[in-house]
Enzyme design. Structure first.
Site, PDB file in Angstrom:
ATOM      1  N   ARG A 126       0.844  -1.190   0.000  1.00 22.74           N
ATOM      2  CA  ARG A 126       0.000   0.000   0.000  1.00 22.74           C
ATOM      3  C   ARG A 126       0.884   1.246   0.000  1.00 22.74           C
ATOM      4  O   ARG A 126       2.050   1.186   0.356  1.00 22.74           O
ATOM      5  CB  ARG A 126      -0.927  -0.010   1.211  1.00 22.74           C
ATOM      6  CG  ARG A 126      -1.957  -1.134   1.128  1.00 22.74           C
ATOM      7  CD  ARG A 126      -2.820  -1.210   2.357  1.00 22.74           C
ATOM      8  NE  ARG A 126      -3.650  -0.026   2.491  1.00 22.74           N
ATOM      9  CZ  ARG A 126      -3.814   0.650   3.628  1.00 22.74           C
ATOM     10  NH1 ARG A 126      -3.214   0.269   4.716  1.00 22.74           N
ATOM     11  NH2 ARG A 126      -4.586   1.704   3.661  1.00 22.74           N
ATOM     12  N   LYS A 191       3.637  -6.694  12.175  1.00 20.29           N
ATOM     13  CA  LYS A 191       2.892  -6.994  10.945  1.00 20.29           C
ATOM     14  C   LYS A 191       3.144  -8.425  10.472  1.00 20.29           C
ATOM     15  O   LYS A 191       4.282  -8.848  10.277  1.00 20.29           O
ATOM     16  CB  LYS A 191       3.282  -5.995   9.862  1.00 20.29           C
ATOM     17  CG  LYS A 191       2.474  -6.171   8.590  1.00 20.29           C
ATOM     18  CD  LYS A 191       2.262  -4.861   7.895  1.00 20.29           C
ATOM     19  CE  LYS A 191       1.635  -5.056   6.536  1.00 20.29           C
ATOM     20  NZ  LYS A 191       1.225  -3.809   5.916  1.00 20.29           N
ATOM     21  N   ARG A 326      -3.047   5.060  13.968  1.00 21.76           N
ATOM     22  CA  ARG A 326      -1.968   4.596  14.856  1.00 21.76           C
ATOM     23  C   ARG A 326      -2.425   4.532  16.298  1.00 21.76           C
ATOM     24  O   ARG A 326      -3.240   5.343  16.717  1.00 21.76           O
ATOM     25  CB  ARG A 326      -0.767   5.539  14.750  1.00 21.76           C
ATOM     26  CG  ARG A 326       0.180   5.085  13.660  1.00 21.76           C
ATOM     27  CD  ARG A 326       1.453   5.862  13.655  1.00 21.76           C
ATOM     28  NE  ARG A 326       1.609   6.447  12.325  1.00 21.76           N
ATOM     29  CZ  ARG A 326       2.315   7.519  12.061  1.00 21.76           C
ATOM     30  NH1 ARG A 326       2.941   8.147  13.036  1.00 21.76           N
ATOM     31  NH2 ARG A 326       2.405   7.971  10.843  1.00 21.76           N
TER      32      ARG A 326
HETATM   33  C1  BTN Z   1       0.431  -3.805   2.329  1.00 20.16           C
HETATM   34  O1  BTN Z   1       1.165  -2.867   2.026  1.00 20.16           O
HETATM   35  O2  BTN Z   1       0.199  -4.069   3.513  1.00 20.16           O
HETATM   36  C2  BTN Z   1      -0.229  -4.652   1.269  1.00 20.16           C
HETATM   37  C3  BTN Z   1       0.711  -5.696   0.751  1.00 20.16           C
HETATM   38  C4  BTN Z   1       0.154  -6.563  -0.346  1.00 20.16           C
HETATM   39  C5  BTN Z   1       1.218  -7.481  -0.923  1.00 20.16           C
HETATM   40  C6  BTN Z   1       0.658  -8.489  -1.868  1.00 20.16           C
HETATM   41  S1  BTN Z   1       1.780  -9.791  -2.231  1.00 20.16           S
HETATM   42  C7  BTN Z   1       0.721 -10.374  -3.474  1.00 20.16           C
HETATM   43  C8  BTN Z   1       0.162  -9.166  -4.196  1.00 20.16           C
HETATM   44  N1  BTN Z   1       1.063  -8.759  -5.243  1.00 20.16           N
HETATM   45  C9  BTN Z   1       1.594  -7.553  -5.013  1.00 20.16           C
HETATM   46  O3  BTN Z   1       2.406  -6.974  -5.771  1.00 20.16           O
HETATM   47  N2  BTN Z   1       1.134  -7.076  -3.849  1.00 20.16           N
HETATM   48  C10 BTN Z   1       0.201  -7.976  -3.220  1.00 20.16           C
END
Ligand code: BTN
Length: 330
Positions: A126, A191, A326
């Site tokens: 994100r 996380k 937060r």
């Molecule tokens: C976040 O930032 O918390 C969300 C992360 C999401 C990662 C997943 S891995 C599979 C899919 N492909 C990506 O490029 N991103 C999501």
């Protein structure tokens, strides 16, 4: 990579999966290539944050071996559960499963698609962050589905998916997993997993969802050097007999069910479970917006997935998007 190189790389990984030494010569024989070609393939897989020991006179070895995902076992589990995915791709390495699903949809619009990868070279998180994706260390997958709902009805869908993930994982992990609104799965405030939902469509009738999920399984500190927040792994929380593949199958089956429940009843169906799953329920928090911040106590969730805070001005409601949440020290 050409198809031939992909097949050879996959064969090499299966040979090295046992964690034992294999000589360059025996690998070369099995792949029907030269020893130089083997060396080049080893360089390639080392770029995927995979540790390969190379010892003169002994050959190559992956310490600890590899627990590779097994597509046929996964397909059997999905079929048995009656999951509605039409295409399932299990790939060794790609840029991002999210981009793969988006491209796939340009070719075959509307086909319910799952893409799982052992490694992503450009995994996306994100807020434009990178998602660190070392080979076979974690789970990375994206689901592409069409819903007969307009974008305006999708407010709670990513939260519903997050709650489904947390509930599924909690069955393996003794209820230790919580959600931090809107999309982080945490264990003791570290996380564990992230969700990235990208939606497109019209405002009233139909939409396409690209749901991306990354779950840390057995990532090593040295693979995660660029991650700027505390993080943790799932493998340490689950029983020894639980595999990454079993968890993946259960997650996909439950997300499939969640999406059909959401289609029928929206987020209402899910909001009652929030208090139990939220990492910050009844706790002091701060919501950060682009130009200001609001302090309050998290008191629950609306039927559209918006977060409710008790603030100095009464109850205020916040939608995900450009805000972040937060925990606040009192
Ligand atoms: C976040 O930032 O918390 C969300 C992360 C999401 C990662 C997943 S891995 C599979 C899919 N492909 C990506 O490029 N991103 C999501």
């Amino acid at each position: 990579m050409t198809n031939k190189t992909i097949l050879r790389t996959e064969k090499l990984l299966r040979i090295l999966a046992d964690g034992k030494f294999h000589s360059g010569e025996s690998i070369a024989q099995q792949l029907a290539v030269s020893r130089t070609a083997v060396w080049k393939l080893i360089q390639k897989i080392s770029d995927w944050q995979l540790e390969v020991y190379s010892v003169r006179g002994k050959g190559y070895r992956i310490p600890g071996g590899l627990d590779l995902l097994d597509k046929s076992a996964l397909m059997a589990q999905l079929q048995l559960a009656g999951a509605s995915f039409e295409q399932v791709h299990v790939l060794t390495s790609l840029d991002s499963t999210a981009d793969f699903v988006a491209n796939q949809w340009k070719q075959s619009p509307g086909v319910a698609t799952v893409c799982i990868a052992e490694h992503q070279s450009a995994g996306r998180g994100r807020k434009g962050r990178r998602w660190v994706s070392p080979f076979a260390a974690n789970l990375y997958f994206s689901i592409g589905v069409a819903l007969p709902l307009g974008l305006s009805a999708l407010g709670g869908v990513s939260l519903a998916v997050g709650m489904s993930l947390a509930q599924t994982l909690n069955r393996f992990a003794d209820d230790q997993i919580k959600i931090k609104w809107p999309n982080d799965l945490l264990v003791a405030h570290k996380k564990l997993a992230g969700i990235l939902v990208e939606a497109s469509g019209d405002s009233t009738d139909s939409s396409f969802l690209n749901i991306g999920v990354g779950i840390n399984w057995q990532m090593q500190d040295k693979q995660a050097e660029t991650i700027e927040q505390p993080w943790t792994n799932l493998k340490t929380l689950v029983g020894k007999d639980v595999s990454r593949g079993d968890i993946l199958a259960q997650l996909l089956i439950n997300i499939d069910q969640t999406l059909s429940q959401y289609q029928q009843g929206g987020f209402k169906h899910f909001s009652q479970d929030w208090a139990q799953l939220s990492a910050l329920y009844q706790q002091p928090v701060t919501i950060y917006r682009t130009h200001d911040k609001v302090d309050g106590i998290e008191i629950g969730i609306e039927d559209n997935g918006a977060l409710k805070l008790q603030t100095a001005n009464g109850v205020e409601v916040f939608h995900s998007g450009e805000v972040s949440l937060r925990k606040r020290a009192l």
